[in-house]
Enzyme design. Structure first.
Site, PDB file in Angstrom:
ATOM      1  CB  SER A 133      -0.730   0.033   1.254  1.00  0.00           C
ATOM      2  OG  SER A 133      -1.464   1.401   1.431  1.00  0.00           O
ATOM      3  CE1 TYR A 158      -4.330  -2.258   4.760  1.00  0.00           C
ATOM      4  CE2 TYR A 158      -3.456   0.007   4.270  1.00  0.00           C
ATOM      5  CZ  TYR A 158      -3.982  -1.296   3.784  1.00  0.00           C
ATOM      6  OH  TYR A 158      -4.011  -1.529   2.545  1.00  0.00           O
TER       7      TYR A 158
HETATM    8  N1  LIG Z   1      -8.491  -0.594  -2.272  1.00  0.00           N
HETATM    9  C1  LIG Z   1      -7.322   0.314  -2.153  1.00  0.00           C
HETATM   10  O1  LIG Z   1      -7.262   1.411  -2.702  1.00  0.00           O
HETATM   11  C2  LIG Z   1      -6.136  -0.422  -1.720  1.00  0.00           C
HETATM   12  C3  LIG Z   1      -4.894   0.672  -1.510  1.00  0.00           C
HETATM   13  C4  LIG Z   1      -3.772  -0.086  -1.180  1.00  0.00           C
HETATM   14  C5  LIG Z   1      -3.724  -1.547  -0.814  1.00  0.00           C
HETATM   15  N2  LIG Z   1      -4.707  -2.219  -1.062  1.00  0.00           N
HETATM   16  C6  LIG Z   1      -4.591  -3.613  -0.777  1.00  0.00           C
HETATM   17  O2  LIG Z   1      -5.027  -4.404  -1.862  1.00  0.00           O
HETATM   18  C7  LIG Z   1      -5.755  -5.682  -1.263  1.00  0.00           C
HETATM   19  C8  LIG Z   1      -7.157  -5.791  -1.947  1.00  0.00           C
HETATM   20  O3  LIG Z   1      -7.860  -4.634  -1.351  1.00  0.00           O
HETATM   21  P1  LIG Z   1      -9.287  -4.388  -1.408  1.00  0.00           P
HETATM   22  O4  LIG Z   1      -9.828  -2.898  -1.700  1.00  0.00           O
HETATM   23  O5  LIG Z   1      -9.745  -5.472  -2.788  1.00  0.00           O
HETATM   24  O6  LIG Z   1      -9.985  -4.977  -0.360  1.00  0.00           O
HETATM   25  P2  LIG Z   1     -11.289  -5.927   0.042  1.00  0.00           P
HETATM   26  O7  LIG Z   1     -11.606  -5.949   1.376  1.00  0.00           O
HETATM   27  O8  LIG Z   1     -12.411  -5.725  -0.975  1.00  0.00           O
HETATM   28  O9  LIG Z   1     -10.545  -7.192  -0.342  1.00  0.00           O
HETATM   29  C9  LIG Z   1      -9.930  -8.019   0.381  1.00  0.00           C
HETATM   30  C10 LIG Z   1     -10.495  -9.359   0.837  1.00  0.00           C
HETATM   31  O10 LIG Z   1      -9.753 -10.171   1.636  1.00  0.00           O
HETATM   32  C11 LIG Z   1     -10.493 -11.098   2.198  1.00  0.00           C
HETATM   33  N3  LIG Z   1      -9.877 -11.635   3.607  1.00  0.00           N
HETATM   34  C12 LIG Z   1      -9.485 -10.672   4.710  1.00  0.00           C
HETATM   35  N4  LIG Z   1      -8.704 -11.607   5.602  1.00  0.00           N
HETATM   36  C13 LIG Z   1      -8.851 -12.888   4.975  1.00  0.00           C
HETATM   37  C14 LIG Z   1      -8.317 -14.052   5.716  1.00  0.00           C
HETATM   38  N5  LIG Z   1      -8.004 -14.160   6.920  1.00  0.00           N
HETATM   39  N6  LIG Z   1      -8.422 -15.044   4.861  1.00  0.00           N
HETATM   40  C15 LIG Z   1      -8.929 -14.940   3.365  1.00  0.00           C
HETATM   41  N7  LIG Z   1      -9.552 -13.958   3.084  1.00  0.00           N
HETATM   42  C16 LIG Z   1      -9.549 -12.745   3.747  1.00  0.00           C
HETATM   43  C17 LIG Z   1     -11.564 -10.169   2.675  1.00  0.00           C
HETATM   44  O11 LIG Z   1     -12.865 -10.951   2.767  1.00  0.00           O
HETATM   45  C18 LIG Z   1     -11.878  -9.286   1.173  1.00  0.00           C
HETATM   46  O12 LIG Z   1     -12.930  -9.940   0.414  1.00  0.00           O
HETATM   47  C19 LIG Z   1      -5.407  -5.753   0.084  1.00  0.00           C
HETATM   48  O13 LIG Z   1      -4.412  -6.136   0.435  1.00  0.00           O
HETATM   49  C20 LIG Z   1      -5.645  -4.105   0.456  1.00  0.00           C
HETATM   50  O14 LIG Z   1      -4.824  -3.901   1.854  1.00  0.00           O
HETATM   51  C21 LIG Z   1      -6.074  -1.729  -1.436  1.00  0.00           C
END
Ligand SMILES: NC(=O)c1ccc[n+]([C@@H]2O[C@H](COP(=O)([O-])OP(=O)(O)OC[C@H]3O[C@@H](n4cnc5c(N)ncnc54)[C@H](O)[C@@H]3O)[C@@H](O)[C@H]2O)c1
Length: 323
Positions: A133, A158
């Site tokens: 991130s 985070y």
């Molecule tokens: N969306 C953004 O702007 C953004 C920015 C920086 C980093 N990220 C990273 O990108 C990745 C995806 O983010 P997103 O926005 O799609 O989030 P999201 O919450 O939509 O997707 C993450 C998924 O991981 C699953 N999950 C969480 N804990 C789990 C576990 N213990 N076992 C199995 N599944 C699990 C959740 O159920 C969820 O569906 C994450 O790692 C997030 O930290 C996202």
């Protein structure tokens, strides 16, 4: 045994479901793993998975979904059956809730990532791609943020967990020699965006005539990045990391937008004036993000093309169609 399947964790989430769809569209077999973390509604994630199943049928590709928690080592090991590489996108996301429950974030993000790396090695996977991130840069003063800038002053649990994942990834590569990519995503938006994130939240509230709360004076800025650009970067990292060993790549847009301008854009697209409530800047929120893309442009041929207004319009079109 042919090991051409790709394991995508967080497959039911926002970014994960788009990555699964793109992999299936390119003819690859995918195993999805997700535990439906209650951070937001399961029904939303079920809809995301439906899109993946439709893509599998359309492309005549194999998509298997496993409901399970990657904090449990036996679950991850079982999910690796026949898998040749891993794209680990599952995590507890969100800066502010991590302040309320840091332990849960450490467990899901740090312990979970350690399990995924260990199981990938045991299964003989030839590469692992992991979501990091932009928050790892904290309130770094020099912009745009470069991958080799110091990232040791996170300002939220985070962000600290995401930086920990990067360090684990490096240790894994050092010990096993297997390629590991860490992708620093910069605020991702577009259809299926997480409901807690600003664009999704503001769009729904402005459309409903409800007030939106803005933290700070509106000058804080984010390098909003459209989901299709992110997906292209993830697939490129998957294909190219073998040439690099361990590598961190920024996936942003190199076009930071102040909060006030974002709200103006959303309100123009939705066609309604917002009612704004001002509140103090929140602990854990960084002042700005801005990706330097020199490395990802040259090594991944990453070229984010979507302008904010176009991306917001596409997200609005999706939201209206899905209501
Ligand atoms: N969306 C953004 O702007 C953004 C920015 C920086 C980093 N990220 C990273 O990108 C990745 C995806 O983010 P997103 O926005 O799609 O989030 P999201 O919450 O939509 O997707 C993450 C998924 O991981 C699953 N999950 C969480 N804990 C789990 C576990 N213990 N076992 C199995 N599944 C699990 C959740 O159920 C969820 O569906 C994450 O790692 C997030 O930290 C996202």
């Amino acid at each position: 045994m042919v090991r051409d399947r790709i394991l995508v964790t967080g497959a039911a989430g926002f970014i994960g479901s788009h990555v699964v769809e793109a992999l299936l569209a390119s003819g690859r077999s995918v195993v999805g793993l997700d535990n439906f973390d209650p951070f937001y509604a399961r029904s939303v994630k079920e809809q995301n998975l439906s899109a993946c199943r439709t893509a599998a049928a359309r492309n005549d590709c194999d998509f298997q979904f496993i409901e399970g928690d990657f904090c449990q080592p036996e679950v991850v090991r079982a999910a690796m059956d026949g898998v040749g590489s891993v794209i680990h996108l599952g995590a507890k996301a969100g800066v502010r809730p991590s302040i309320a429950d840091p332990g849960a974030y450490v467990r899901a993000n740090v312990v979970g990532t350690a399990n995924v790396l260990e199981a990938a090695d045991a299964a003989g996977c030839d590469r692992v791609i992991i979501a990091s991130s932009s928050s790892v840069y904290g309130n770094a003063e020099r912009v745009p943020f470069r991958e080799d800038d110091p990232a040791d002053h996170p300002i939220s649990p985070y962000a600290a967990t995401k930086r920990s994942c990067e360090l684990l990834g490096h240790a894994h590569h050092h010990l096993t020699g297997r390629p590991v990519a860490m992708l620093r995503f910069f605020t991702v938006y577009g259809p299926r965006q997480r409901p807690d994130l600003a664009i999704s939240l503001f769009m729904r509230r402005i459309a409903a005539g409800e007030p939106i709360r803005l933290f700070g004076d509106g000058s804080s800025s984010r390098d909003y990045t459209y989901i299709d650009d992110i997906v292209a970067g993830v697939l490129a990292a998957h294909d190219r990391v073998v040439d690099h060993g361990f590598r961190i790549w920024n996936l942003g847009s190199d076009r930071p937008t102040p909060l006030n301008e974002l709200v103006e854009t959303i309100s123009e697209v939705v066609g309604k004036r917002p009612t704004i409530e001002r509140a103090p800047i929140q602990p854990g929120d960084v002042e700005r993000t801005w990706a330097d893309l020199s490395r990802s442009r040259s090594e991944l041929k990453y070229n984010p093309a979507t302008r904010l207004r176009d991306g917001v319009a596409r997200q609005w079109g999706w939201l209206r169609a899905s209501r």
